[in-house]
Design an enzyme around this catalytic site. Structure first.
Site, PDB file in Angstrom:
ATOM      1  CE1 TYR A 151       5.025   1.844  -5.024  1.00 33.09           C
ATOM      2  CE2 TYR A 151       5.316  -0.310  -5.165  1.00 33.09           C
ATOM      3  CZ  TYR A 151       4.505   0.492  -4.659  1.00 33.09           C
ATOM      4  OH  TYR A 151       3.536   0.333  -3.770  1.00 33.09           O
TER       5      TYR A 151
ATOM      6  CE  LYS B  14      -9.095   5.617  -8.507  1.00 30.78           C
ATOM      7  NZ  LYS B  14     -10.450   5.829  -7.941  1.00 30.78           N
TER       8      LYS B  14
ATOM      9  CG  ASP C 268     -12.083   3.415  -6.198  1.00 26.92           C
ATOM     10  OD1 ASP C 268     -12.115   2.806  -7.567  1.00 26.92           O
ATOM     11  OD2 ASP C 268     -12.476   4.475  -6.080  1.00 26.92           O
TER      12      ASP C 268
ATOM     13  CG  ASP D  24       2.905  -2.938  -2.609  1.00 27.87           C
ATOM     14  OD1 ASP D  24       2.864  -3.896  -2.049  1.00 27.87           O
ATOM     15  OD2 ASP D  24       3.700  -2.052  -2.406  1.00 27.87           O
TER      16      ASP D  24
ATOM     17  CG  ASP E 140       0.278  -6.946   1.119  1.00 27.59           C
ATOM     18  OD1 ASP E 140       0.896  -7.906   0.543  1.00 27.59           O
ATOM     19  OD2 ASP E 140       1.067  -5.986   2.007  1.00 27.59           O
TER      20      ASP E 140
END
Ligand code: NAD
Length: 368
Positions: free
Chosen positions: A143, A193, A225, A249, A253
């Site tokens: 970000y 990752k 993942d 992020d 959630d």
């Protein structure tokens, strides 16, 4: 007793002032029944600040935030400010606070109180009693990485986001997560990752190096993942998870929704510790300003009250009082009281104020 615990309350917009009033009720209870006094200041942020200062975070407010031990924030935003210039928008004030306070570690617990297990979209036995903590890096990564934006490449428009991390940006958040794991069940999953990203390889290397300083904590590496899959398959295998800004992020959630409603989710954002061990910190519910129910006493104040419990635990080392507040919230739910967002058949619908008062009544019983 002298109030040496300095708190800045920033209720903000929409339901922010309503839910923050219930934190003030609990603070009043602490003062009266536990003789714990806070030096509480209150100020404006977001749209409320824009209406007065034409800025969503006045310089004086930022100065106060930098000087106190902890900031409690309600929520910011609302449709009436949708057309305000981007840098004066309510969200800009919140982002500036996080950035200026250098709050790099975002703690998002996902706990499922047994009384709410049936509200989850997952099976009751998968989520009942769930208690995990996601530590998300908050001030670097995708970000914020440069270069970012649009250019032309081989005659076509192209967009670029860059994921970049320095050694220290990774190390400090990983250390914060190890310290947290030491205080919990001593198990940490570091998530990246490393199979396809350089950032992932570096993240894994640093997590492994830092682990040497925390021999009592069991470190596991996991691809992001796979972590997403495992969170919805069997979330109780996790205790603390640390990950970068982008994966954090999404995964936070995902973990949060295992537990039911937005109105139940607290968070903490922590900065670096100074020489005295004090960390800058801000505590806020995960939900937004809910303009659709603002001013109607329909908001669930528990996420904000639970954020205050996190504040006691992490900024003031008052774990026993934090436990007490969390237990009081759980007991109120066990007794069948619900705000609209978590209402189920047979439960008793209560207002924001009633819910805050029920928590204090429960605190009275627990402290008796
Ligand atoms: P929201 O979280 O405000 O609301 C989403 C839905 O959940 C709404 O139906 C709302 O009524 C409900 N809800 C949220 N919190 C609740 C609570 N405590 N009790 C009961 N119901 C609750 O998200 P949104 O609608 O996408 O955004 C509304 C505004 O909030 C926007 O301006 C957005 O930018 C802002 N926002 C602010 C923050 C923040 O301050 N940290 C976070 C997210 C969104």
């Amino acid at each position: 007793m002298a109030a040496n615990k300095k708190l800045l309350m920033l209720p903000g917009d929409g339901i922010g002032p309503e839910v923050m009033a219930e934190v003030n009720r609990v603070i009043g209870w602490m003062d009266k029944r536990r003789h714990v006094s806070f030096d509480v200041q209150e100020d404006l942020v977001g749209g409320a600040a824009y209406e007065v200062h034409k800025s969503s975070l006045a310089d004086e407010t930022l100065e106060k935030a930098m000087a106190v031990d902890a900031v409690m924030l309600g929520a910011v935003g609302g449709p009436q400010w949708d057309n305000v210039a981007r840098d004066a928008r309510p969200e800009a004030g919140l982002l500036k606070l996080r950035k200026e306070m250098d709050l790099f570690a975002n703690l998002r617990p996902a706990t499922c109180m047994p009384a709410l297990a049936e509200a989850s979209s997952l099976k009751e036995d998968v989520v009942s009693g769930l208690d995990i903590m996601i530590v998300r890096e908050l001030t670097a990564g995708t970000y914020f990485g440069e270069p970012k934006g649009k250019d032309t490449y081989k005659g076509q428009e192209r967009v670029i986001d860059t994921t970049s991390y320095t050694h220290d940006e990774i190390e400090r958040v990983v250390r914060a997560a190890f310290e947290l794991a030491q205080k919990r069940s001593k198990k940490l999953h570091s998530v990246e990752k490393a199979n396809v990203m350089e950032v992932g390889v570096f993240w894994r290397q640093i997590a492994t190096e830092v682990a040497a300083d925390y021999p009592d904590v069991e470190l596991h590496h996991m691809y992001a993942d796979n972590c997403a899959m495992q969170l919805v398959r069997w979330p109780k295998q996790f205790d603390v998870i640390v990950t970068d800004n982008l994966f954090g992020d999404i995964l936070s959630d995902c973990a949060a929704m295992c537990t039911g409603s937005l109105g139940m989710l607290p968070s903490a954002s922590l900065g670096a510790a100074d020489e005295s061990g004090r960390r800058r910190a801000m505590y806020e519910p995960v939900h937004g300003s809910a303009p659709d129910i603002a001013g109607e006493q329909k908001a669930n104040p528990l996420a904000t009250i639970l954020s205050y419990a996190m504040c006691l635990r992490y900024s003031f080392d008052m774990g026993d009082d934090a436990d007490l507040i969390e237990k009081a919230c759980a007991n109120v739910l066990d007794a069948g009281f619900r705000t609209g967002d978590i209402m189920t058949e047979g439960a008793t619908l209560v207002s924001t104020e009633d819910m805050g008062q029920k928590v204090c009544d429960e605190l009275d019983k627990l402290a008796a």
